[in-house]
Design an enzyme around this catalytic site. Structure first.
Site: not given
Length: 183
Positions: A64, A73, A133, A170
């Site tokens: 992503h 992140k 995250y 995905d």
């Protein structure tokens, strides 16, 4: 309590190991300290969002990224173990399309810094894993994009022992060569 920072084969992606203080009662560590993080990584990241996911074994999430307003992140695991991956998607980068992966777990307490300009994904190696995250920008559904998790051009060696469980987006993601990438 400055963390130990280990570079990866992609210089901007770093592994962060906090100083853990353990005794008979358990353990304590700072999972994030803005001053220490900036000094140790050389990055002044302002985090605006915390995310928490729970996934079952062999789930693969990713790869992503956001087309507009990319996110840096800081990823860590609070239960279980994952194989965390960053892929360089900066078109003009000498490491474009290259990836790095690291096992992150509740036991090793490692974190991965994935800067903006990299796609991110992970595979769950334990029966389940809880992943936290921090992000440097907000998530925008209209800007989210995916690259195919098993794109042979990227060649990620996912250490999973069964067919992965994937979100529809995905599974249907384009290969990196056909993906809509940030400018």
């Amino acid at each position: 309590m400055k963390p130990t920072v280990t570079p990866t084969s992609l210089p901007e992606v770093k592994i962060v190991e906090p100083k853990v203080f353990a005794d008979a009662r358990g353990f304590f560590f700072e999972s994030f300290n803005a001053k220490e993080f900036a000094e140790a990584l050389g990055v002044n990241a302002e985090f605006v969002q915390d995310n928490h996911s729970l996934s079952a074994k062999n789930v693969v999430r990713g790869l992503h990224y956001q087309l507009v307003r990319p996110q840096g992140k800081l990823v860590r695991v609070v239960a279980g173990e994952i194989f965390d991956v960053a892929v360089d998607i900066r078109k003009d980068s000498p490491t474009f399309g290259q990836w790095v992966g690291e096992r992150l777990s509740s036991e090793n307490k490692r974190q991965m810094w994935v800067p903006a300009g990299f796609a991110h994904g992970f595979a769950v190696l334990s029966e389940q894993a809880e992943v936290l995250y921090k992000t440097t920008d907000y998530w925008f559904a209209e800007h989210e994009r995916c690259a195919l998790w098993n794109d042979p051009q990227i060649g990620i060696d996912w250490p999973i022992d069964a067919e992965p469980l994937l979100a529809a987006k995905d599974a249907a993601a384009p290969r990196l060569a056909d993906a809509d990438l940030p400018d």
